[in-house]
Design an enzyme around this catalytic site. Structure first.
Site: not given
Length: 398
Positions: A143, A171-173
Site C-alpha cells: 500500500d 490503495a489496499d482498501s
C-alpha cells in the site's frame, strides 16, 4: 454449502479465496458479508515462509475483521494432489480471487484460460500491485509504495512538510472494493452471456483513481496538486479550526453554504467583502479569511459552534480520536461496529458493512475461521471420502 449464511443476497454463489494480506481479503469480505459461500484456501502451516503476515495471528482484530464469514480449507497447491483438489473445487465455483504475482498463475496452471477450460462460467479476479502486464507487472507492491507512486503522499500533509503517508491503507482498501465491484458486474453480465471472465484490479491504478478530482485538475487544467494541510485545495472556508476547548472541521464550501455561514455567525461584512465575493477569491484570500474566522471561533467551545453551524445547514463536525468516534451517538445508531461470538470462545467486535440493503442486508454470521477449520467439511461436500482425505493428508496436500 455453509452452515451459516450472513445474508440471502449472494448465498447462491461460491467463492474460492486464494488472496492474502488486505486488498484481496477486503474484496472477498464484501461478498461474504452478503452471504456468498467463501472458502478461504490457505497453505498448511509451515508451507509459506510469509505465513506470519497473513495467517498466524488469527485472533487479532485485523485478521478477524478481514476474514469473518469465511470457511478455511488448508491446501498445498505446490503438490499435484492439492492442485487437483483446487481444480475440482473450481469446477463448481463461481468466483476465484487471487493476489499472486502475475506469473504464479501460469506456473501453477491455474491462469484464466486454464480455469476457463475447467469451468467456462468461472470468474477469476486477479489483484496485483501494478497490473497483469506491463514493465512493472512482476514487481512486488504494498500500500505505501502505491501511495507514493499514485500521488497521494505528494498531497498529504502540511505545506512544505514533504511526502506524508495517509493513516490508512487507501490503495489496499480501494482496490478490494473496486475488485468486488468488478466481480459483481461480471456475475450480472454472466446472466446474459452464460460465460465468466477475467477481472483485473491493481493497487497502482486504484490509488490513481482515488486521487479523483486532484488528478483530474492536473490532466485537464494543468493545476498541479500540492500539500494544503487541513485546508481544501479548491474550496474556502473549509478546513480545521480551533475552538476554546478543541478543534473541529468546517465545510462552508459553495455560495449557499457561504451565505448561511455568514448569517449564522452574523458576519454580513464577510459576505459583502469584495475579497470574499466568490469561491475563487475566498481561496485566493484564504489566509486572511481563516485568520478572521479563527479569531471568532476561539470565543466558544466546539459543541457550541458545531451545533450553531449545523442548525444553520452548514457542515461542521468535531475531530475524534478512534475511541471517541465509536462513542458518538450517530455512529452507534448506524451500528458501525458489532460483536460476534468467536469459535475460540469469547467475542470479537468487528466493523460492519457501510452499505445497507433494506431487504437483504449484510451481516456478520461468524468470526474468522481457525486455520483449516473446515477442511474436512469442504472436502466431504466436494465428494471426497474419508479415505481420500486421509491420503491427501499423507501427501501433505492438506
Amino acid at each position: 454449502m455453509p452452515q451459516l449464511s450472513a445474508s440471502p443476497a449472494l448465498r447462491r454463489f461460491r467463492v474460492l479465496d486464494l488472496s492474502r494480506v488486505r486488498a484481496g481479503p477486503t474484496c472477498v469480505r464484501m461478498l461474504a458479508d452478503f452471504g456468498a459461500d467463501v472458502i478461504r484456501i490457505e497453505p498448511p502451516p509451515g508451507v509459506d515462509p510469509n505465513e506470519a503476515m497473513f495467517a498466524a495471528d488469527r485472533w487479532s482484530g485485523d485478521f478477524q475483521n478481514l476474514n469473518r464469514n469465511k470457511r478455511s480449507l488448508t491446501l498445498n497447491l505446490k503438490t499435484p494432489e492439492g492442485l487437483e483438489v483446487f481444480k475440482r473445487l473450481a469446477a463448481g465455483a463461481d468466483v476465484v480471487v487471487e493476489n499472486w504475482r502475475p506469473d504464479v498463475k501460469q506456473r501453477l496452471g491455474v491462469d484464466y484460460e486454464s480455469l476457463r477450460r475447467i469451468n467456462p462460467r468461472l470468474i477469476l479476479a486477479s489483484i496485483s500491485g501494478f497490473g497483469q502486464s506491463g514493465p512493472y507487472a512482476r514487481r512486488p507492491g504494498f500500500d505505501q509504495i502505491m501511495q507514493g507512486m499514485g500521488g497521494l503522499m505528494s498531497v498529504t500533509g502540511l505545506p512544505g512538510q514533504g511526502p506524508v503517508r495517509a493513516g490508512l491503507a487507501v490503495a489496499d482498501s480501494s482496490t478490494g472494493l473496486y475488485a468486488a465491484l468488478g466481480i459483481l458486474t461480471a456475475l450480472l453480465e454472466r446472466e446474459e452471456s452464460g460465460e465468466g471472465q477475467w477481472v483485473h484490479a491493481s493497487l497502482l491504478h486504484s490509488q490513481i483513481a482515488m486521487m479523483d478530482f486532484q488528478a483530474a485538475r492536473y490532466l485537464n487544467d494543468g493545476d498541479v496538486p500540492r500539500q494544503e494541510g487541513n485546508d481544501h485545495p479548491t474550496s474556502s472556508p473549509m478546513g480545521l479550526f480551533h475552538a476554546k476547548d478543541g478543534m473541529f472541521n468546517l465545510g462552508a464550501a459553495g455560495e449557499g453554504n457561504w451565505k448561511r455561514f455568514c448569517a449564522a455567525l452574523e458576519r454580513h461584512d464577510w459576505e459583502s467583502d469584495p475579497e470574499f465575493a466568490t469561491e475563487k477569491l475566498r481561496v485566493a484570500n484564504r489566509q486572511r479569511l481563516n485568520r478572521e474566522i479563527q479569531a471568532m471561533f476561539l470565543n466558544g467551545e466546539v459543541d457550541h459552534w458545531v451545533a450553531l453551524l449545523n442548525d444553520a445547514g452548514v457542515p461542521a463536525g468535531p475531530v475524534y480520536s478512534v475511541p471517541q468516534m465509536f462513542e458518538d451517538p450517530q455512529v452507534k445508531h448506524l451500528q458501525a461496529a458489532r460483536s460476534c461470538p468467536a469459535w475460540q470462545g469469547g467475542e470479537r467486535t468487528l466493523i460492519t458493512q457501510p452499505v445497507t440493503l433494506a431487504r437483504t442486508p449484510a451481516d456478520i454470521a461468524r468470526t474468522a475461521p481457525g486455520w483449516g477449520e473446515h477442511t474436512e467439511e469442504i472436502l466431504l461436500e466436494a465428494g471426497y471420502a474419508d479415505a481420500d482425505i486421509e491420503r491427501l493428508r499423507e501427501a501433505r496436500a492438506i
